[in-house]
Design a protein around this motif. Structure first.
Motif, PDB file in Angstrom:
ATOM      1  N   HIS A 129       0.857  -1.176   0.000  1.00 19.46           N
ATOM      2  CA  HIS A 129       0.000   0.000   0.000  1.00 19.46           C
ATOM      3  C   HIS A 129       0.900   1.235   0.000  1.00 19.46           C
ATOM      4  O   HIS A 129       1.677   1.434   0.953  1.00 19.46           O
ATOM      5  N   PRO A 130       0.850   2.051  -1.041  1.00 15.18           N
ATOM      6  CA  PRO A 130       1.814   3.156  -1.160  1.00 15.18           C
ATOM      7  C   PRO A 130       1.792   4.130   0.000  1.00 15.18           C
ATOM      8  O   PRO A 130       2.841   4.627   0.411  1.00 15.18           O
ATOM      9  N   MET A 131       0.609   4.394   0.574  1.00 14.77           N
ATOM     10  CA  MET A 131       0.570   5.349   1.680  1.00 14.77           C
ATOM     11  C   MET A 131       1.239   4.784   2.928  1.00 14.77           C
ATOM     12  O   MET A 131       1.868   5.514   3.696  1.00 14.77           O
ATOM     13  N   VAL A 132       1.124   3.464   3.122  1.00 14.75           N
ATOM     14  CA  VAL A 132       1.828   2.831   4.244  1.00 14.75           C
ATOM     15  C   VAL A 132       3.333   2.922   4.023  1.00 14.75           C
ATOM     16  O   VAL A 132       4.101   3.247   4.941  1.00 14.75           O
ATOM     17  N   LEU A 133       3.777   2.653   2.796  1.00 13.67           N
ATOM     18  CA  LEU A 133       5.196   2.757   2.474  1.00 13.67           C
ATOM     19  C   LEU A 133       5.697   4.181   2.674  1.00 13.67           C
ATOM     20  O   LEU A 133       6.782   4.404   3.222  1.00 13.67           O
ATOM     21  N   ALA A 134       4.900   5.149   2.241  1.00 18.89           N
ATOM     22  CA  ALA A 134       5.306   6.553   2.377  1.00 18.89           C
ATOM     23  C   ALA A 134       5.403   6.958   3.837  1.00 18.89           C
ATOM     24  O   ALA A 134       6.324   7.689   4.239  1.00 18.89           O
ATOM     25  N   GLN A 135       4.463   6.477   4.647  1.00 18.28           N
ATOM     26  CA  GLN A 135       4.501   6.825   6.067  1.00 18.28           C
ATOM     27  C   GLN A 135       5.721   6.205   6.752  1.00 18.28           C
ATOM     28  O   GLN A 135       6.382   6.844   7.574  1.00 18.28           O
ATOM     29  N   HIS A 136       6.034   4.966   6.405  1.00 22.55           N
ATOM     30  CA  HIS A 136       7.222   4.324   6.955  1.00 22.55           C
ATOM     31  C   HIS A 136       8.491   5.045   6.494  1.00 22.55           C
ATOM     32  O   HIS A 136       9.397   5.313   7.284  1.00 22.55           O
ATOM     33  N   GLY A 137       8.555   5.345   5.203  1.00 25.39           N
ATOM     34  CA  GLY A 137       9.791   5.869   4.639  1.00 25.39           C
ATOM     35  C   GLY A 137      10.040   7.334   4.904  1.00 25.39           C
ATOM     36  O   GLY A 137      11.199   7.758   5.012  1.00 25.39           O
ATOM     37  N   ALA A 138       8.971   8.127   4.993  1.00 23.93           N
ATOM     38  CA  ALA A 138       9.140   9.578   5.085  1.00 23.93           C
ATOM     39  C   ALA A 138       8.492  10.177   6.318  1.00 23.93           C
ATOM     40  O   ALA A 138       8.456  11.411   6.448  1.00 23.93           O
ATOM     41  N   GLY A 139       8.007   9.344   7.226  1.00 20.99           N
ATOM     42  CA  GLY A 139       7.278   9.870   8.380  1.00 20.99           C
ATOM     43  C   GLY A 139       8.071  10.857   9.206  1.00 20.99           C
ATOM     44  O   GLY A 139       7.548  11.887   9.648  1.00 20.99           O
TER      45      GLY A 139
ATOM     46  N   ALA B 154      13.607   3.426   1.455  1.00 17.98           N
ATOM     47  CA  ALA B 154      13.315   3.377   2.894  1.00 17.98           C
ATOM     48  C   ALA B 154      11.961   2.752   3.198  1.00 17.98           C
ATOM     49  O   ALA B 154      11.832   1.959   4.142  1.00 17.98           O
ATOM     50  N   GLY B 155      10.926   3.122   2.445  1.00 16.42           N
ATOM     51  CA  GLY B 155       9.594   2.606   2.741  1.00 16.42           C
ATOM     52  C   GLY B 155       9.532   1.095   2.681  1.00 16.42           C
ATOM     53  O   GLY B 155       8.953   0.440   3.556  1.00 16.42           O
ATOM     54  N   VAL B 156      10.139   0.513   1.655  1.00 13.20           N
ATOM     55  CA  VAL B 156      10.108  -0.939   1.489  1.00 13.20           C
ATOM     56  C   VAL B 156      10.980  -1.617   2.547  1.00 13.20           C
ATOM     57  O   VAL B 156      10.608  -2.646   3.112  1.00 13.20           O
ATOM     58  N   VAL B 157      12.148  -1.037   2.841  1.00 11.86           N
ATOM     59  CA  VAL B 157      13.021  -1.616   3.870  1.00 11.86           C
ATOM     60  C   VAL B 157      12.287  -1.695   5.204  1.00 11.86           C
ATOM     61  O   VAL B 157      12.293  -2.733   5.875  1.00 11.86           O
ATOM     62  N   LEU B 158      11.643  -0.611   5.595  1.00 12.20           N
ATOM     63  CA  LEU B 158      11.033  -0.541   6.919  1.00 12.20           C
ATOM     64  C   LEU B 158       9.693  -1.273   7.006  1.00 12.20           C
ATOM     65  O   LEU B 158       9.335  -1.806   8.059  1.00 12.20           O
ATOM     66  N   ALA B 159       8.954  -1.308   5.903  1.00  8.95           N
ATOM     67  CA  ALA B 159       7.645  -1.974   5.924  1.00  8.95           C
ATOM     68  C   ALA B 159       7.735  -3.447   5.564  1.00  8.95           C
ATOM     69  O   ALA B 159       6.865  -4.235   5.963  1.00  8.95           O
ATOM     70  N   HIS B 160       8.779  -3.842   4.852  1.00  4.12           N
ATOM     71  CA  HIS B 160       8.896  -5.223   4.399  1.00  4.12           C
ATOM     72  C   HIS B 160      10.260  -5.791   4.811  1.00  4.12           C
ATOM     73  O   HIS B 160      10.377  -6.364   5.879  1.00  4.12           O
ATOM     74  N   SER B 161      11.277  -5.629   3.983  1.00  2.00           N
ATOM     75  CA  SER B 161      12.578  -6.191   4.321  1.00  2.00           C
ATOM     76  C   SER B 161      13.641  -5.641   3.385  1.00  2.00           C
ATOM     77  O   SER B 161      13.338  -5.043   2.344  1.00  2.00           O
ATOM     78  N   TRP B 162      14.897  -5.871   3.765  1.00  2.00           N
ATOM     79  CA  TRP B 162      16.002  -5.491   2.889  1.00  2.00           C
ATOM     80  C   TRP B 162      15.975  -6.300   1.603  1.00  2.00           C
ATOM     81  O   TRP B 162      16.266  -5.773   0.524  1.00  2.00           O
ATOM     82  N   ASP B 163      15.647  -7.579   1.680  1.00  3.59           N
ATOM     83  CA  ASP B 163      15.590  -8.393   0.465  1.00  3.59           C
ATOM     84  C   ASP B 163      14.566  -7.835  -0.517  1.00  3.59           C
ATOM     85  O   ASP B 163      14.807  -7.789  -1.734  1.00  3.59           O
ATOM     86  N   ALA B 164      13.421  -7.388   0.010  1.00  5.25           N
ATOM     87  CA  ALA B 164      12.394  -6.815  -0.856  1.00  5.25           C
ATOM     88  C   ALA B 164      12.884  -5.519  -1.496  1.00  5.25           C
ATOM     89  O   ALA B 164      12.624  -5.252  -2.676  1.00  5.25           O
ATOM     90  N   ALA B 165      13.588  -4.712  -0.718  1.00  6.20           N
ATOM     91  CA  ALA B 165      14.107  -3.448  -1.256  1.00  6.20           C
ATOM     92  C   ALA B 165      15.154  -3.700  -2.333  1.00  6.20           C
ATOM     93  O   ALA B 165      15.164  -3.018  -3.375  1.00  6.20           O
ATOM     94  N   LEU B 166      16.042  -4.653  -2.110  1.00  3.28           N
ATOM     95  CA  LEU B 166      17.057  -4.971  -3.115  1.00  3.28           C
ATOM     96  C   LEU B 166      16.425  -5.507  -4.393  1.00  3.28           C
ATOM     97  O   LEU B 166      16.882  -5.206  -5.503  1.00  3.28           O
TER      98      LEU B 166
END
Length: 337
Positions: A235-245, A310-322
């Motif tokens: 969910h992009p808004m969840v990712l944005a809140q995690h990454g840029a909050g 940042a959003g993907v790292v914090l909401a999911h994982s480093w593997d997902a971000a990579l």
């Protein structure tokens, strides 16, 4: 336009160094142009990049940004020069004023004029790297003996010096002395219509710390951009809140985003995250959609985009971000031909 990658949070432990090594491999294989770090203290940023070079990852690196109050310009110049020697590449070292409370805690009082303090600092570091005396520094920079010079090797390595830029006053100050203006979450139109003219205005003047005077060419622009690939269950808004909050609650970021036309309330991070997504400040979509959105930064005058996962790292994982970064970088390379 160059495409680089950012390690999106402060380094804390060996697990983060493992993730940093994996991210560096994207630069080492040529998929990305440069690896960027922000300010880190549990594992200090300059030392982390030196460690990375020691593992054999001698790649182009950048700092966005390290804080001026943490070290004297002489120490900053020595650290920058060391990274150039150890990596074998021209590092980009960006400087920023930091939060007033931190500056006050370190120096006894916040900077009266943060933009001028950063410009003075960058000018002093440049003088030392250019084998010139930094001269009598401004009081905020600390004291130094007149004529103090930095030791160099036979062939002093090249370093690009930058300043963190969000608003016009800092852009004008950076235009006088910096090689690079590093922006964060700045929409393309705001870069083109507000920051680039201010950088150009600053470059047309002579900074008091610049000797010999800089040419009138403004600094190149590097912009850090939040981006995530659209996937099921995200969910992009969840990712944005995690990454840029954290940035959504910071007054200087909120002021910049309001100047850029966003309706932002620092007391409502959920609405702020929605605003980032709907305005395209936080990019979310297929790799092709992201590539189209990123191209707008090049049109706006950005020389280098730094992808922030940042959003993907914090909401999911480093593997997902990579996985996101690898897919997006591969698509961008194919699209560029």
């Amino acid at each position: 336009m160059r495409i680089s990658v950012l390690f999106p949070h402060a380094l804390r432990d060996r697990a983060d160094l493992t993730a940093l090594t994996a991210l560096a491999s994207l630069v080492g294989t040529g998929a990305a142009d440069r690896l960027w770090l922000g300010q880190s203290l549990a594992v200090e940023s300059h030392q982390a990049l030196a460690w990375l070079a020691g593992t054999g990852q001698r790649i182009p690196v950048g700092l966005s940004v390290t804080l001026t109050a943490l070290r004297h310009p002489f120490e900053a110049a020595a650290q920058a020069q060391s990274l150039a020697v150890l990596t074998g590449h021209r590092p980009v070292i960006g400087y920023g004023a930091g939060e007033p409370s931190l500056v006050g805690g370190l120096l006894g009082a916040p900077y009266a004029r943060p933009a001028e303090a950063v410009a003075d600092y960058v000018g002093a570091v440049r003088a030392l790297l250019d084998d010139r005396s930094a001269g009598p520094p401004a009081p905020a920079l600390g004291s130094a003996a007149p004529g103090l010079r930095l030791p160099h090797g036979e062939h002093p390595p090249a370093v690009e010096l930058g300043a963190g830029v969000l608003r016009p006053a800092m852009a004008r100050a950076a235009g006088r002395v910096a090689d690079v203006a590093i922006t964060w979450m700045t929409p393309p139109r705001y870069v083109a219509e507000v920051l680039v003219p201010a950088l150009t205005e600053g470059a047309a003047t002579t900074g008091r710390m610049a000797a010999p005077p800089r040419p009138a060419t403004p600094p190149r622009v590097v912009t850090v951009v939040h981006a995530a690939v659209a996937r099921p269950g995200r969910h992009p808004m969840v990712l944005a809140q995690h990454g840029a909050g954290r940035h959504l609650g910071a007054p200087h970021y909120a002021d910049m985003l309001r100047r850029a036309g966003l309706h932002l309330d620092t007391r409502d991070p959920v609405a702020g995250a929605r605003e980032l997504v709907e305005s395209g400040v936080f990019l979310y979509g297929t790799p092709d959609q992201l590539a189209t959105e990123l191209a707008a930064y090049g049109t706006a005058g950005v020389d280098e985009v730094v992808l922030n996962p940042a959003g993907v790292v914090l909401a999911h994982s480093w593997d997902a971000a990579l996985a996101d970064l690898t897919e997006l970088l591969t698509h961008l390379a194919a699209r560029a031909g």
